[in-house]
Enzyme design. Structure first.
Site, PDB file in Angstrom:
ATOM      1  N   PHE B  13       0.846  -1.197   0.000  1.00 27.68           N
ATOM      2  CA  PHE B  13       0.000   0.000   0.000  1.00 27.68           C
ATOM      3  C   PHE B  13       0.878   1.242   0.000  1.00 27.68           C
ATOM      4  CE2 PHE B  13      -2.791  -3.192   2.012  1.00 27.68           C
ATOM      5  CZ  PHE B  13      -3.769  -3.190   1.041  1.00 27.68           C
ATOM      6  N   CYS B  14       2.025   1.152   0.658  1.00 31.32           N
ATOM      7  CA  CYS B  14       2.923   2.294   0.732  1.00 31.32           C
ATOM      8  C   CYS B  14       4.346   1.769   0.787  1.00 31.32           C
ATOM      9  CB  CYS B  14       2.623   3.110   1.988  1.00 31.32           C
ATOM     10  SG  CYS B  14       3.639   4.565   2.133  1.00 31.32           S
ATOM     11  N   PRO B  15       5.214   2.031  -0.160  1.00 29.94           N
ATOM     12  CA  PRO B  15       5.093   3.035  -1.220  1.00 29.94           C
ATOM     13  C   PRO B  15       4.203   2.651  -2.399  1.00 29.94           C
ATOM     14  CG  PRO B  15       7.203   1.910  -1.384  1.00 29.94           C
ATOM     15  CD  PRO B  15       6.533   1.396  -0.142  1.00 29.94           C
TER      16      PRO B  15
END
Ligand SMILES: Cc1cc2nc3c(=O)[nH]c(=O)nc-3n(C[C@H](O)[C@H](O)[C@H](O)COP(=O)(O)OP(=O)(O)OC[C@H]3O[C@@H](n4cnc5c(N)ncnc54)[C@H](O)[C@@H]3O)c2cc1C
Lengths: 377, 76
Positions: B13-15
């Site tokens: 989801f992140c990055p």
């Protein structure tokens, strides 16, 4: 069992203390030994750099003596690793010593590389080291208005820092009474203002409300200091009076030199946290190649999972749990409000409306961090 | 022969997959092929869009059991 931890930052320190507590009996009886090698006798609370850059913390507040953070049973040496002899289960240090291990954990972190973008180091302000953050604050204090451009490279540690610095600069200029003469222009590498979709959905209208302009799909290619222009890989450019950047990162040089990972990122199993192809070498924190945030909280949750596993390996010969990709990040949204994002491999974050209470909690965490590093929180 | 490298960005989801690809591009050589694995449907659009903008090559996108495979080539 000889446990060697290379790196005394967030990940290494939390892991070492976690293990020392779990293995207190084994440490006393000599059944286990924990050795830590690090590059510094000081431990820096890196999130504090953000506050240092806008004059809300001073450098001394960022540091503690590394030894003071470690449980007594941990054998600590300021002597950086230079050569990893993985086939022999040993590490040679800069000081020429050789440390053997049964289990090794690498947590050497990452570093910003401004020199990879032509013109960037000479023409921008940064805040990812103490020296650059102090220099940035000096430039901010001299700034009397104009266009401030925020630009970043990929990957970088602390995914929230781009948004946070934008909000904090807004409040900094407002407090100085020069907001009406200042335009903040935020750029971001992908097609929205933050990598987390839900955070981006919340941040873009917030930027609109505060008068911060933004431009997406902007990956820095070069900076022309004479013309004061930053150009992107995508073929666009933007002019600036003050350029604030977070350069792309690499892992440490020692990792690259030892052939352990391209650009210093060590191929790491996302659940077991072992280095690919090695059963007794584990990796935590920024230097893994796992596709999650390079953040202290990631290092923290990885360290907790790995601490439990290594202790179980000592006590019963096998690990007991898997790392689930958990990350938790505070997001400062100005001088007096904050929110947070919490997610793992399966569940996306759902940030709530920023509140004063969460901001206060973040300020408290800036102090509580030392208890967290000691493994008490 | 060009190298093909897998960039496993499933569950990121992140990055996120595009950021993972941008980082992997820096480590790749001209002519290398990168296959990004993503569990985010948006990748099927935003990766090819970025690849077009920066003038690399998008070779193909397929989906298998909820995992998107986006194959690209570093062109410059
Ligand atoms: C401005 C800024 C703001 C941030 N804000 C946040 C935040 O709000 N929340 C958050 O979760 N994270 C934040 N982070 C990110 C966080 O600080 C890092 O992700 C975290 O420190 C990574 O931990 P680590 O153990 O991998 O590496 P580090 O903590 O960087 O530690 C690396 C250690 O390795 C040692 N070392 C280096 N080379 C060698 C060698 N050859 N041999 C032995 N030891 C070596 C170093 O001395 C150091 O002790 C921020 C970072 C910055 C710069």
């Amino acid at each position: 069992m000889k446990i060697l931890i290379v790196g005394g930052g967030m990940g290494g320190t939390i892991l070492a203390n976690n293990l020392a507590r779990r293995l207190s009996t084994e440490l006393r009886s000599g059944k286990a030994r924990i050795t830590m090698l690090s590059a510094s006798d000081k431990h820096m609370y890196q999130p504090g750099l953000l506050y240092l850059a806008v004059g809300r913390m001073t450098p001394d507040e960022l540091y503690r003596d590394q030894r003071s953070l470690l449980e007594p049973g941990i054998d600590f040496h300021v002597d950086p690793a230079e050569e990893f002899r993985l086939d022999k289960n040993e590490v040679r240090t800069k000081g020429g010593k050789v440390y053997g291990y049964d289990v090794m954990v690498v947590a050497t972190g990452s570093r910003a590389m401004p020199e990879e973008i032509p013109g960037l180091a000479e023409n921008s302000e940064m805040f990812y080291t103490e020296e650059s953050a102090v220099k940035m604050f000096r430039s901010l204090q001299k700034f009397q208005g104009g266009k401030v451009v925020i630009a970043m490279g990929v990957p970088h540690k602390c995914p929230m820092a781009p948004l946070e610095i934008a909000f904090m600069l807004h409040d900094y200029f407002r407090n100085r009474g020069i907001l009406d003469k200042t335009k903040i222009h935020y750029t971001y590498p992908i097609g929205r203002v933050h990598s987390l979709e839900n955070v981006a959905k919340w941040a873009a209208p917030e930027f609109d409300r505060l008068g911060i302009s933004y431009e997406t799909l902007f990956n820095m290619k070069e900076v022309d200091g004479a013309k004061k222009i930053v150009r992107s890989e995508e073929g666009t450019e933007t002019d600036y009076d003050l350029l604030i950047t977070i350069p792309a990162h690499r892992g440490m040089e020692v990792i690259e030199k030892n052939g352990m990972g391209n650009r210093g990122w060590i191929p790491t199993h996302r659940h077991k946290l072992n280095m690919e192809g090695r059963e007794n070498v584990f990796v935590i924190g920024d230097t893994t190649n796992i596709p999650i945030s390079k953040a202290g909280s990631t290092a923290h949750f990885e360290a907790e999972a790995l601490g439990e596993n290594i202790a179980a390996m000592v006590k019963m010969g096998m690990p007991v749990r898997e790392y689930d990709g958990k990350v938790f990040c505070f997001i400062e949204t100005g001088n007096d409000r904050a929110t947070y994002a919490s997610f793992d491999y399966l569940n996306p974050p759902d940030p709530k409306v920023p509140t004063r209470a969460i901001h206060w909690f973040k300020l408290a965490y800036n102090k509580l961090y030392w208890a967290s590093a000691r493994g008490l929180l | 022969m060009a190298n093909r490298k897998i960039v496993d960005a499933r569950g990121s989801f992140c990055p996120g997959p595009l950021m993972e690809l941008i980082a992997a591009m820096k480590a790749a050589q001209i002519g290398d092929e990168l296959e990004i694995l993503s569990t985010d449907k948006g990748s099927a659009n935003d990766i090819p869009e970025w690849i077009r903008k920066v003038k690399h090559e998008h070779l193909e996108t397929t989906e298998e059991n909820g995992v998107w495979h986006v194959l690209v080539k570093k062109a410059k």
